[in-house]
Design an enzyme around this catalytic site. Structure first.
Site, PDB file in Angstrom:
ATOM      1  N   CYS A  75       0.834  -1.199   0.000  1.00 36.24           N
ATOM      2  CA  CYS A  75       0.000   0.000   0.000  1.00 36.24           C
ATOM      3  C   CYS A  75       0.874   1.256   0.000  1.00 36.24           C
ATOM      4  O   CYS A  75       1.774   1.381   0.845  1.00 36.24           O
ATOM      5  CB  CYS A  75      -0.915   0.002   1.220  1.00 36.24           C
ATOM      6  SG  CYS A  75      -1.925   1.484   1.367  1.00 36.24           S
ATOM      7  N   CYS A  81      -1.023   5.414   7.237  1.00 31.25           N
ATOM      8  CA  CYS A  81      -2.377   4.945   7.580  1.00 31.25           C
ATOM      9  C   CYS A  81      -2.364   4.101   8.848  1.00 31.25           C
ATOM     10  O   CYS A  81      -1.421   3.356   9.108  1.00 31.25           O
ATOM     11  CB  CYS A  81      -2.935   4.137   6.415  1.00 31.25           C
ATOM     12  SG  CYS A  81      -4.545   3.405   6.741  1.00 31.25           S
ATOM     13  N   CYS A  84      -3.824  -0.782   8.733  1.00 29.83           N
ATOM     14  CA  CYS A  84      -3.048  -2.025   8.784  1.00 29.83           C
ATOM     15  C   CYS A  84      -1.796  -1.798   9.625  1.00 29.83           C
ATOM     16  O   CYS A  84      -1.275  -0.690   9.684  1.00 29.83           O
ATOM     17  CB  CYS A  84      -2.633  -2.470   7.384  1.00 29.83           C
ATOM     18  SG  CYS A  84      -3.986  -2.927   6.294  1.00 29.83           S
ATOM     19  N   GLN A 285     -19.489 -10.453  10.312  1.00 29.20           N
ATOM     20  CA  GLN A 285     -18.049 -10.570  10.122  1.00 29.20           C
ATOM     21  C   GLN A 285     -17.632  -9.931   8.792  1.00 29.20           C
ATOM     22  O   GLN A 285     -18.277 -10.125   7.767  1.00 29.20           O
ATOM     23  CB  GLN A 285     -17.623 -12.034  10.138  1.00 29.20           C
ATOM     24  CG  GLN A 285     -17.803 -12.725  11.479  1.00 29.20           C
ATOM     25  CD  GLN A 285     -16.738 -12.328  12.494  1.00 29.20           C
ATOM     26  OE1 GLN A 285     -15.874 -11.505  12.231  1.00 29.20           O
ATOM     27  NE2 GLN A 285     -16.823 -12.915  13.681  1.00 29.20           N
ATOM     28  N   TYR A 314     -24.887 -13.454  22.600  1.00 24.07           N
ATOM     29  CA  TYR A 314     -24.326 -12.465  21.669  1.00 24.07           C
ATOM     30  C   TYR A 314     -24.488 -12.973  20.230  1.00 24.07           C
ATOM     31  O   TYR A 314     -23.540 -12.958  19.443  1.00 24.07           O
ATOM     32  CB  TYR A 314     -22.838 -12.219  21.954  1.00 24.07           C
ATOM     33  CG  TYR A 314     -22.507 -11.706  23.326  1.00 24.07           C
ATOM     34  CD1 TYR A 314     -22.514 -10.345  23.620  1.00 24.07           C
ATOM     35  CD2 TYR A 314     -22.160 -12.590  24.352  1.00 24.07           C
ATOM     36  CE1 TYR A 314     -22.185  -9.880  24.887  1.00 24.07           C
ATOM     37  CE2 TYR A 314     -21.836 -12.127  25.621  1.00 24.07           C
ATOM     38  CZ  TYR A 314     -21.845 -10.776  25.884  1.00 24.07           C
ATOM     39  OH  TYR A 314     -21.525 -10.316  27.134  1.00 24.07           O
ATOM     40  N   GLU A 335     -29.487 -11.755  21.978  1.00 20.17           N
ATOM     41  CA  GLU A 335     -28.718 -10.577  21.547  1.00 20.17           C
ATOM     42  C   GLU A 335     -29.404  -9.331  22.084  1.00 20.17           C
ATOM     43  O   GLU A 335     -30.626  -9.206  22.012  1.00 20.17           O
ATOM     44  CB  GLU A 335     -28.634 -10.528  20.012  1.00 20.17           C
ATOM     45  CG  GLU A 335     -28.091  -9.252  19.429  1.00 20.17           C
ATOM     46  CD  GLU A 335     -26.666  -8.969  19.841  1.00 20.17           C
ATOM     47  OE1 GLU A 335     -26.433  -7.876  20.387  1.00 20.17           O
ATOM     48  OE2 GLU A 335     -25.792  -9.839  19.629  1.00 20.17           O
ATOM     49  N   ASP A 383     -19.998 -15.235  21.337  1.00 18.51           N
ATOM     50  CA  ASP A 383     -19.137 -14.440  20.458  1.00 18.51           C
ATOM     51  C   ASP A 383     -19.245 -12.980  20.901  1.00 18.51           C
ATOM     52  O   ASP A 383     -19.924 -12.173  20.278  1.00 18.51           O
ATOM     53  CB  ASP A 383     -19.576 -14.611  19.002  1.00 18.51           C
ATOM     54  CG  ASP A 383     -18.643 -13.911  18.017  1.00 18.51           C
ATOM     55  OD1 ASP A 383     -17.625 -13.340  18.460  1.00 18.51           O
ATOM     56  OD2 ASP A 383     -18.946 -13.917  16.809  1.00 18.51           O
ATOM     57  N   CYS A 410     -12.450 -12.169  19.544  1.00 26.21           N
ATOM     58  CA  CYS A 410     -11.649 -11.301  18.678  1.00 26.21           C
ATOM     59  C   CYS A 410     -10.534 -10.619  19.469  1.00 26.21           C
ATOM     60  O   CYS A 410      -9.874  -9.709  18.958  1.00 26.21           O
ATOM     61  CB  CYS A 410     -12.531 -10.255  17.992  1.00 26.21           C
ATOM     62  SG  CYS A 410     -13.413  -9.165  19.130  1.00 26.21           S
TER      63      CYS A 410
END
Length: 453
Positions: A75, A81, A84, A285, A314, A335, A383, A410
């Site tokens: 990139c 940036c 990433c 996702q 969740y 949820e 999750d 995550c």
């Protein structure tokens, strides 16, 4: 340890690890230094910019010994940036480092040494994977810009292309930015709280459907009809155009009110044999291909025979609930976000799944109510967001006495904390499977198989 480093001085250090944000980690006389851009195995010189009680942060000045895993970023704005963090690290090395992240968290935070951490499952194609973009809109002397925030700031780097976004989202970004400029729509100024448009959001799917959401600071969108007409002309494949109103003085991207300007309230995505409806505010996702691998891993870890009762906390739009429903006797999805539950019910109907039931509310209240009504969960899946589960939620799970808890995470740090707490409640984590949902970033998704002891 007392800091033995001084601000604005240059020091040499050996880098022996990566931090949670992808920065290199080294020591100066035993004192921790974080160096963004440095890699494990490298010797670097760094200029100290921040000194705290327990660590320092240095700017990479020179690489004195280069890692064999270092590659050239693809990139052109990578160094500026903040999107990433690992483009300068080869993809195989990224996968190993992400596994190491999980191992370190489980051992250091969870204090558990008997958990099997499997090799990270990488993406077949680590580029162009994101099905959702949300780019801030701002203003410079030449006019409206939209793109990525510069690393560690709210300065917007104008861009027309992002290598981890799919081609459709890059197309949306260019078209919408051009249209907003054409109609002289004023970008939002977060300092003075003036202007209209705060973010451009694009959601795309493998079915070829587009959703565009303009996040505005005010309800009134000037030239609304002309903007919608122009978007439809530039992007004839668009399925939905919506406006989300976010008037608050904060960094939360979406507000509470969303209105449809054109088309459908949702777009459809396909995972495996299932179709899912996704609304503007629902969680889904961002990497569809890897999500399918993630959910198959959850299914395999659940080891369902077809007779189990499963509770999915969740549950979001019902992705895991419905993915597992064909392998269980009954699934209950919970949820707190009502719009997501509405999507989950719609998804169940569309896929003709009759053994899934969904509830909107707090899992710590709904699960005991289900228990009182006679529901006994054989398997619990969860999750949660990055913050993980609070102890009351975990105690609620354990109180149902399921045979297994399948935890999709995550955040390795909060996963390690939570499985350690579950260990004290009589649930042992057998194995963890990292799945690379976010190539070229420091983030990693994991699935943990937790069994009753």
């Amino acid at each position: 340890m007392i800091a033995n480093v001084e601000k604005n001085k240059i020091y040499e250090t050996e880098i022996d690890g990566l931090g949670s944000g992808g920065e290199g980690v080294g020591k100066i006389d035993g004192f921790t230094i974080f160096v963004p851009g440095a890699l494990p195995g490298e010797k670097v010189s760094a200029k100290i910019e921040v000194v705290k009680k327990n660590y320092s942060v240095g700017r990479l000045e020179k690489i004195l010994r280069e890692s064999p895993d270092r590659v050239n970023p693809f990139c052109p704005i990578y160094e500026k940036c903040g999107g990433c963090q690992l483009q300068h690290l080869s993809y195989p090395a990224q996968l190993e480092r992400k596994r190491r992240q999980a191992v370190d968290a489980v051992q250091r935070i969870g204090k558990l040494n008997d958990v099997e951490i499997l090799e990270t499952i990488g993406a077949e194609n680590p580029l162009n994977y994101r099905n959702k973009m949300q780019f801030p809109v701002g203003k410079i002397q030449t006019g409206l810009v939209a793109g990525c925030y510069a690393r560690g700031s709210h300065e917007i780097i104008d861009t027309d292309f992002c290598g981890i976004q799919n081609d459709a989202n890059n197309k949306i970004l260019c078209a919408v930015k051009k249209i907003l400029r054409k109609f002289n729509i004023e970008p939002y100024d977060e300092k003075n709280r003036t202007g209209i448009v705060r973010h451009i959001i694009g959601r795309t799917s493998r079915t070829g459907e587009f959703m565009i959401v303009l996040v505005t600071a005010k309800k009134f969108l000037p030239d609304e009809k002309n903007i919608v007409r122009e978007i439809c002309r530039e992007l004839p494949e668009v399925t939905s155009i919506q406006q989300n109103i976010q008037p608050e003085k904060n960094n939360v991207i979406l507000g509470r009110e969303t209105k449809i300007l054109f088309g459908s309230p949702t777009i459809r995505e396909k995972i495996g044999e299932l179709n899912f409806n996704i609304s503007a505010t629902s969680f889904f996702q961002v990497n569809t291909e890897q999500a399918e691998i993630l959910y198959r891993t959850a299914k395999n870890f659940a080891e369902l025979s077809g007779e189990e009762i499963l509770i999915d906390a969740y549950c979001g739009t019902g992705t895991i609930s419905l993915f597992l429903a064909n392998y269980a006797r009954k699934v209950y999805g919970i949820e707190i976000v009502k719009s997501a539950i509405d999507d989950a019910k719609k998804n169940a109907d569309e896929n003709k799944i009759r053994n899934a039931e969904f509830f909107s509310g707090d899992a710590t209240k709904i699960i005991p109510e289900l228990f009182k009504s006679g529901v006994r969960a054989d398997v619990v899946t969860v999750d949660p967001p990055r913050a993980g589960c609070n102890e009351k939620v975990l105690e609620t799970f354990a109180a149902m006495n399921p045979e297994k808890i399948i935890y999709v995470s995550c955040n390795p740090a909060t996963l390690a904390r939570d499985i350690s707490f579950l260990n004290r409640l009589g649930y042992r984590t057998k194995k963890i499977q990292p799945v690379d949902m976010f190539p070229f970033t420091s983030h990693i998704e994991s699935v943990a198989q937790i069994i009753r002891t």
